[in-house]
Design an enzyme around this catalytic site. Structure first.
Site, PDB file in Angstrom:
ATOM      1  N   ASP A 189       0.824  -1.213   0.000  1.00 40.00           N
ATOM      2  CA  ASP A 189       0.000   0.000   0.000  1.00 40.00           C
ATOM      3  C   ASP A 189       0.859   1.265   0.000  1.00 40.00           C
ATOM      4  O   ASP A 189       0.674   2.164  -0.832  1.00 40.00           O
ATOM      5  CB  ASP A 189      -0.943   0.012   1.207  1.00 40.00           C
ATOM      6  CG  ASP A 189      -1.900  -1.164   1.217  1.00 40.00           C
ATOM      7  OD1 ASP A 189      -2.158  -1.737   0.144  1.00 40.00           O
ATOM      8  OD2 ASP A 189      -2.394  -1.513   2.307  1.00 40.00           O
ATOM      9  N   GLU A 203      -9.490  -1.966   3.439  1.00 41.19           N
ATOM     10  CA  GLU A 203      -9.284  -1.490   4.808  1.00 41.19           C
ATOM     11  C   GLU A 203     -10.490  -0.714   5.291  1.00 41.19           C
ATOM     12  O   GLU A 203     -10.887  -0.796   6.455  1.00 41.19           O
ATOM     13  CB  GLU A 203      -8.031  -0.616   4.885  1.00 41.19           C
ATOM     14  CG  GLU A 203      -6.730  -1.390   4.810  1.00 41.19           C
ATOM     15  CD  GLU A 203      -5.515  -0.516   5.067  1.00 41.19           C
ATOM     16  OE1 GLU A 203      -5.678   0.723   5.154  1.00 41.19           O
ATOM     17  OE2 GLU A 203      -4.404  -1.064   5.171  1.00 41.19           O
TER      18      GLU A 203
END
Length: 281
Positions: A53, A172
């Site tokens: 990420d 997320e």
């Protein structure tokens, strides 16, 4: 649970069933550039962990700065990559690999161990009084690490008059798998709307090393469970989460668990509570 709930969540998180990688790269680089120009700043700040990420977000940030510098004939637009280890990081080699791939304008390192331990020392009498379980204490310290990292990033951004980048994405966001006011705090989130496999796709397309693209995600915040995989903590796989976000059917048990987490963590996706907040999901 119903398909309508799934569609509602997908709409709220702006995820897509499929993406055009070239288009997504271009529009997210442009988004970062627009954010900088609109705010009147020339610096972007992000903590590099060595995960896919932050590697992807960091590469997009450097591309945004490089293009602005080329357009304006300057070198003032800069991406500041900040290493934020707690003591010695177990996967430090991955973090260095990410830095070498991104080639950021500037590299900094701030070790947060003293910040986190300072909180423990300051709260020692309360900790002794509260007598939290070993798990609760370890979990809370883990959140302190995430918040210390974000505090350090904002300190750097303040000194340089820059913006802090976050790495939040759809997988997320739906699970609330981030620390409130920690890694969940930022000025701009260039990965928002992507699921995990789509983030990996962007990383691979941009040329990130395979070991980072395919790396098992871990928050690595709890000392009693070092390097624990996110999927073990969540009790659900990223493939299941991504399928759900792409509008596909997943098992009933997994869907119920995912939608329950989404409801329980809605407060993390909202601004501070006021009389006018609506947490209906």
């Amino acid at each position: 649970m119903s398909a309508s709930q799934q569609h509602k969540i997908i709409s709220a998180l702006h995820t897509l069933s499929s993406i055009d990688i070239n288009f997504e790269v271009a529009r997210r680089v442009e988004f970062l550039q627009h954010s900088m120009v609109s705010a009147g700043v020339k610096k972007l700040v992000l903590g590099l962990s060595g995960g896919v990420d932050s590697t992807t977000a960091g590469k997009l940030a450097q591309m945004a700065c490089d293009e602005l510098n080329q357009q304006h004939g300057t070198s003032e637009y800069q991406f500041i990559a900040v290493r934020l280890p707690y003591g010695v990081q177990a996967d430090e080699s991955d973090a260095q690999l990410a830095l070498d791939f991104i080639q950021p304008s500037q590299r900094l390192e701030i070790n947060i161990e003293a910040m986190v331990k300072g909180l423990d020392i300051g709260a020692e009498s309360f900790i002794n009084l509260a007598k939290p379980s070993a798990h609760k204490l370890d979990f809370s310290r883990g959140n302190n690490k995430a918040r210390a990292r974000m505090s350090a990033q904002y300190y750097v951004a303040s000194l340089l008059n820059g913006l802090v980048i976050g790495t939040d994405h759809g997988a997320e966001a739906i699970t609330g798998f981030f620390t409130k006011h920690g890694d969940g705090a930022c000025d701009i989130a260039p990965l928002f709307g992507l699921n995990k496999r789509q983030v990996r796709s962007l990383a691979g397309h941009l040329g990130a090393p395979d070991v980072l693209v395919t790396k098992t995600p871990t928050a690595d915040l709890e000392e009693n469970n070092p390097q624990q995989a996110d999927e073990d903590s969540l009790g659900i796989t990223y493939d299941q989460i991504d399928d759900y976000l792409e509008g596909k059917a997943i098992g009933i048990e997994a869907q119920e668990k995912l939608e329950q987490r989404y409801g329980q963590t809605e407060h993390k996706r909202q601004t501070p509570v006021t009389l006018y907040c609506n947490w209906d999901t």
